[in-house]
Design an enzyme around this catalytic site. Sequence first.
Site, PDB file in Angstrom:
ATOM      1  N   GLU A  84       5.366   2.517  17.929  1.00 27.21           N
ATOM      2  CA  GLU A  84       5.424   3.481  16.824  1.00 27.21           C
ATOM      3  C   GLU A  84       5.783   4.838  17.425  1.00 27.21           C
ATOM      4  OE1 GLU A  84       2.490   3.127  13.645  1.00 27.21           O
ATOM      5  OE2 GLU A  84       1.988   5.234  13.947  1.00 27.21           O
ATOM      6  N   TYR A  91      -9.068  -0.967  10.973  1.00 32.17           N
ATOM      7  CA  TYR A  91      -8.126  -0.001  10.402  1.00 32.17           C
ATOM      8  C   TYR A  91      -8.292   0.087   8.887  1.00 32.17           C
ATOM      9  CZ  TYR A  91      -3.823   2.001   8.560  1.00 32.17           C
ATOM     10  OH  TYR A  91      -2.925   2.765   7.857  1.00 32.17           O
ATOM     11  N   ARG A 139       5.160  10.374   4.692  1.00 33.05           N
ATOM     12  CA  ARG A 139       5.985   9.968   5.844  1.00 33.05           C
ATOM     13  C   ARG A 139       6.337  11.154   6.745  1.00 33.05           C
ATOM     14  NH1 ARG A 139       5.310   4.619   6.576  1.00 33.05           N
ATOM     15  NH2 ARG A 139       5.450   3.545   4.586  1.00 33.05           N
ATOM     16  N   ARG A 198     -11.427   7.027   4.906  1.00 30.88           N
ATOM     17  CA  ARG A 198     -10.571   8.219   4.836  1.00 30.88           C
ATOM     18  C   ARG A 198     -10.343   8.627   3.386  1.00 30.88           C
ATOM     19  NH1 ARG A 198      -4.634   8.050   7.507  1.00 30.88           N
ATOM     20  NH2 ARG A 198      -4.590   6.056   6.404  1.00 30.88           N
ATOM     21  N   TYR A 221       1.465   0.871  -0.995  1.00 30.20           N
ATOM     22  CA  TYR A 221       1.492  -0.462  -0.384  1.00 30.20           C
ATOM     23  C   TYR A 221       0.727  -1.442  -1.283  1.00 30.20           C
ATOM     24  CZ  TYR A 221       3.079   1.055   4.335  1.00 30.20           C
ATOM     25  OH  TYR A 221       3.778   1.523   5.405  1.00 30.20           O
TER      26      TYR A 221
HETATM   27  C1  3EB Z   1       3.140   2.218   8.523  1.00 31.64           C
HETATM   28  O1  3EB Z   1       4.299   2.590   8.344  1.00 31.64           O
HETATM   29  C2  3EB Z   1       2.651   2.200   9.934  1.00 31.64           C
HETATM   30  O2  3EB Z   1      -2.784   5.209   8.302  1.00 31.64           O
HETATM   31  O3  3EB Z   1      -2.359   7.307   8.737  1.00 31.64           O
HETATM   32  C3  3EB Z   1       1.804   5.050  10.222  1.00 31.64           C
HETATM   33  C4  3EB Z   1       1.438   6.399  10.076  1.00 31.64           C
HETATM   34  C5  3EB Z   1       0.906   4.069   9.903  1.00 31.64           C
HETATM   35  C6  3EB Z   1       0.170   6.727   9.588  1.00 31.64           C
HETATM   36  C7  3EB Z   1      -2.040   6.105   8.737  1.00 31.64           C
HETATM   37  C8  3EB Z   1      -0.362   4.416   9.422  1.00 31.64           C
HETATM   38  C9  3EB Z   1      -0.723   5.736   9.265  1.00 31.64           C
HETATM   39  O4  3EB Z   1       2.404   1.858   7.602  1.00 31.64           O
HETATM   40  C10 3EB Z   1       1.241   2.619  10.075  1.00 31.64           C
END
Ligand code: 3EB
Length: 330
Positions: free
Chosen positions: A323, A151, A223, A158, A210
């Site tokens: 999720e 990932y 989001r 990406r 992050y």
């Molecule tokens: C998170 O909240 C969970 O890498 O595109 C959620 C939605 C998550 C999209 C992405 C990753 C992605 O971090 C993981």
Amino acid sequence: MIHGCESPQIDPLARRAPHVSYRLTEPAAVLQEAGILAAFGFGAGAAQHDDPRWLRVALESLDTPTPLELWQIDADVHCGRNGALRWSAGGGWLFAAIELDERAHGGPRATAKLAYEELHRFAAAHSAHHVLRVWNYLGMINHGEGDEERYKQFCDGRAAGMGSFFADGFPAASAIGHHADGHQLQVYLLACDQPGRRVENPRQVSAWRYPRQYGRTPPSFARAMSLPAHDALAISGTAAVVGHASAHRDDLDAQLEETLTNLEALLASADIAAGFDTHSPLKAYVRHPTDAARVRALLRQRLPGVPVLLLHGDICRSELLVEIDGWRYA
Ligand code: 3EB
């Protein structure tokens, strides 16, 4: 004007959102209907059909029988192929999808980079160049240690492939692990000739901020995305992440409850009335198929009448068990 206590106005001049729904049907039948921008089957049992708008998603359904997902617009649709890309367009909307074998393109990082280069180049040349929502499905998503976890390699690739195309902000997205051919990367998107409005969740650190512990390249997504007319919210993959940390390790029920709290926070942040309804389809990605019955029961109780498709999918952090993503129509 005071914001935050009333619903945002639906803009009557802007593009109306595609209608997204689940339906028990076959691609050959549904692709003949007017305005079908895209149709999706799930898992190895999904029908084969040679139409650029038809995509067989590599995730297995945990629901039988399994419906198709349909995107329908109020306009004529034309479609085609462009190298590895297939696409459809109409009424200001664009669907584009790419499927690549990592073994032919130098591994997960290089393949994610290539997929995003191809997709953003194609979108950039199209009138519908505002990429609003992206779905990413890759195999063995949690394999590998530390920064080499697949990932995280995907996140590196990406971001590299996005280049400066998303300099103004990222699209809403999901990134989920599939259990089909582990080297197959599937990426598809929805774009429009009008921009959307990005929405963040005040309970969560924005993913692109992050801290380093989650990888070299923070995940490139928003989001949620309010679509141009503000008649629908495209909700990114949402899990039991609070701040930047995963909550409730090993506790499925608590993770699901935290996820629902995050979804409600997102609706509030988008100035949308609370709750989900019968015409706003969701997907629940479940890591362990043995958890499917429990997730189904809890969601029926907590979101009665809401169409939820349960899929076997690995979440990008190995401690996350479930999720949810989907749509909320105004
Ligand atoms: C998170 O909240 C969970 O890498 O595109 C959620 C939605 C998550 C999209 C992405 C990753 C992605 O971090 C993981």
